[in-house]
Design a protein around this motif. Structure first.
Motif, PDB file in Angstrom:
ATOM      1  N   UNK A  22      58.945 -34.352 -11.971  1.00  0.00           N
ATOM      2  CA  UNK A  22      58.929 -34.430 -10.631  1.00  0.00           C
ATOM      3  C   UNK A  22      58.146 -35.663 -10.165  1.00  0.00           C
ATOM      4  N   UNK A  23      58.212 -36.112  -8.863  1.00  0.00           N
ATOM      5  CA  UNK A  23      57.471 -37.124  -8.553  1.00  0.00           C
ATOM      6  C   UNK A  23      55.933 -36.913  -8.380  1.00  0.00           C
ATOM      7  N   UNK A  24      54.926 -37.676  -8.681  1.00  0.00           N
ATOM      8  CA  UNK A  24      53.655 -37.585  -8.492  1.00  0.00           C
ATOM      9  C   UNK A  24      53.479 -37.378  -6.955  1.00  0.00           C
ATOM     10  N   UNK A  25      52.705 -36.553  -6.593  1.00  0.00           N
ATOM     11  CA  UNK A  25      52.692 -36.434  -5.057  1.00  0.00           C
ATOM     12  C   UNK A  25      51.843 -37.553  -4.287  1.00  0.00           C
ATOM     13  N   UNK A  26      52.433 -37.961  -3.020  1.00  0.00           N
ATOM     14  CA  UNK A  26      51.553 -38.931  -2.460  1.00  0.00           C
ATOM     15  C   UNK A  26      50.618 -38.303  -1.510  1.00  0.00           C
ATOM     16  N   UNK A  27      49.629 -39.150  -1.144  1.00  0.00           N
ATOM     17  CA  UNK A  27      48.329 -38.314  -0.441  1.00  0.00           C
ATOM     18  C   UNK A  27      48.335 -38.774   1.100  1.00  0.00           C
ATOM     19  N   UNK A 128      49.259 -33.852 -11.997  1.00  0.00           N
ATOM     20  CA  UNK A 128      48.450 -34.347 -10.823  1.00  0.00           C
ATOM     21  C   UNK A 128      48.615 -33.143  -9.766  1.00  0.00           C
ATOM     22  N   UNK A 129      47.546 -33.294  -8.915  1.00  0.00           N
ATOM     23  CA  UNK A 129      47.723 -32.381  -7.693  1.00  0.00           C
ATOM     24  C   UNK A 129      47.389 -33.266  -6.523  1.00  0.00           C
ATOM     25  N   UNK A 130      47.683 -33.074  -5.248  1.00  0.00           N
ATOM     26  CA  UNK A 130      47.019 -33.737  -4.159  1.00  0.00           C
ATOM     27  C   UNK A 130      46.586 -32.545  -3.070  1.00  0.00           C
ATOM     28  N   UNK A 131      45.201 -32.886  -2.642  1.00  0.00           N
ATOM     29  CA  UNK A 131      44.490 -31.720  -2.138  1.00  0.00           C
ATOM     30  C   UNK A 131      43.642 -32.427  -0.941  1.00  0.00           C
ATOM     31  N   UNK A 132      43.418 -31.700   0.318  1.00  0.00           N
ATOM     32  CA  UNK A 132      42.376 -32.017   1.407  1.00  0.00           C
ATOM     33  C   UNK A 132      41.357 -32.428   0.654  1.00  0.00           C
ATOM     34  N   UNK A 133      40.403 -33.357   1.100  1.00  0.00           N
ATOM     35  CA  UNK A 133      38.951 -33.706   0.625  1.00  0.00           C
ATOM     36  C   UNK A 133      38.310 -32.345   0.870  1.00  0.00           C
TER      37      UNK A 133
END
Length: 346
Positions: A22-27, A128-133
């Protein structure tokens, strides 16, 4: 960062999952991108994998699931000032609104609008995972990734055990899944005079013994209530931590607690539980608490301190490691109850 990654996808409204590219998440500007080095399988993930009644009513495939992890930040959003590339991190998995009455009173863990990473949003069974700081927890440089990956579930154990005083008290932990076993270790580290672990799985009872239980009880071989009463001079235990979710075990817990005791429930029964409220709660004058998640971020501080001080050693609990591609082996072990924590490595 562009490109693709491997991820475990809950791909259908049915049993199982599969690896996909799958695509790497954008942030977004307030998020960070994390390269996942270790991700552990939770009981919630098993519910989703096996597609039980709870998951059927809650999750919406296809999506990336998983919520326990540790990794390294590889990209930060434009508005992120407290984190940087290279930080070793884990994450609080409750995404809260910060505006409801609970949040405004500092009770973020019971936010009315909570979404959970890997349940309501894409999760961390991926490279990879994208998350709120705001959800990120910085880990010590010296903490191994596998241990760092189980801080989130350990937080559940800490929140359950330490929602009241345990020093010098007798504690029964009912249900020795991984979180129950961690609760045993936390109770012992925090001064409980007795920690009694109850289950019907000998493998996990043995792990509970290694993690600090003073007594283990196989509830299929001995009367758990009478055994606990005999261990406490007929008084019953001061604290019950209910981790099983089984109606019979839960009722036994109410029978074995002393008058004025504390009954903390982390488990999620899959159907309504019938209780003798008059005799087992009201006349006993006990305190019954529902426990959800971790207090943000008090519990994380407690977890980190217990691990860094070596008062709690979770290494014996991590029994299996697999590459992400071999996730099915890990889920099979979890379903069979023949493991502690299973850690996957992307």
């Amino acid at each position: 960062m562009s490109g693709t990654m491997k991820a475990i996808i809950k791909h259908t409204r049915g049993y199982g999952a599969k690896i996909e590219t799958v695509p790497i998440p954008t942030i977004r500007d307030n998020e960070v991108l994390i390269k996942v080095h270790a991700t552990s399988i939770c009981g919630t993930d098993v519910h989703i994998y096996t597609w039980d009644e709870w998951s059927q009513s809650r999750v919406n495939p296809p999506y990336v699931f998983g919520h326990e992890f540790a990794g390294e930040i590889v990209k930060v959003g434009n508005k992120v000032t407290n984190l940087q590339v290279g930080d070793r991190v884990s994450a609080e998995t409750h995404l809260v609104c910060y505006s409801c009455s609970q949040c405004l009173n500092g009770n973020y863990h019971i936010c009315k609008n909570t979404k959970i990473i890997g349940v309501d949003t894409n999760g961390c069974f991926a490279e990879y995972v994208a998350l709120p700081a705001v959800n990120i927890w910085k880990n010590p440089e010296e903490m191994p990734y596998d241990i760092a990956s189980i801080q989130e579930p350990m937080g559940n154990a800490v929140h359950t055990v330490l929602s009241g005083d345990v020093a010098g008290k007798t504690v029964a932990v009912i249900g020795c899944g991984p979180i129950g076993i961690m609760a045993v270790s936390v109770a012992k580290a925090c001064g409980a005079s007795q920690v009694i672990a109850l289950d019907i799985n000998e493998y996990r009872l043995d792990l509970a013994k290694k993690m600090g239980a003073t007594t283990i009880i196989n509830s299929s071989e001995a009367d758990p209530v009478q055994t606990v009463l005999s261990l406490t001079n007929g008084d019953g235990v001061d604290v019950v931590c209910e981790m099983s979710g089984h109606p019979v075990a839960m009722n036994q817990g109410f029978k074995m607690i002393t008058n004025g005791g504390r009954f903390s429930i982390l488990s999620l029964p899959t159907r309504p539980v019938e209780l003798d409220i008059t005799n087992d709660i009201v006349f006993k004058g006990i305190q019954v608490q529902g426990i959800t998640g971790r207090r943000m971020f008090t519990t994380w501080q407690q977890v980190s301190s217990l691990l860094n001080s070596k008062q709690v050693d979770v290494k014996p609990l991590i029994t299996h490691h697999f590459p992400l591609d071999e996730f099915e082996k890990g889920f099979d072990l979890m379903i069979a109850g023949k493991c502690g924590k299973v850690v996957l490595h992307p």
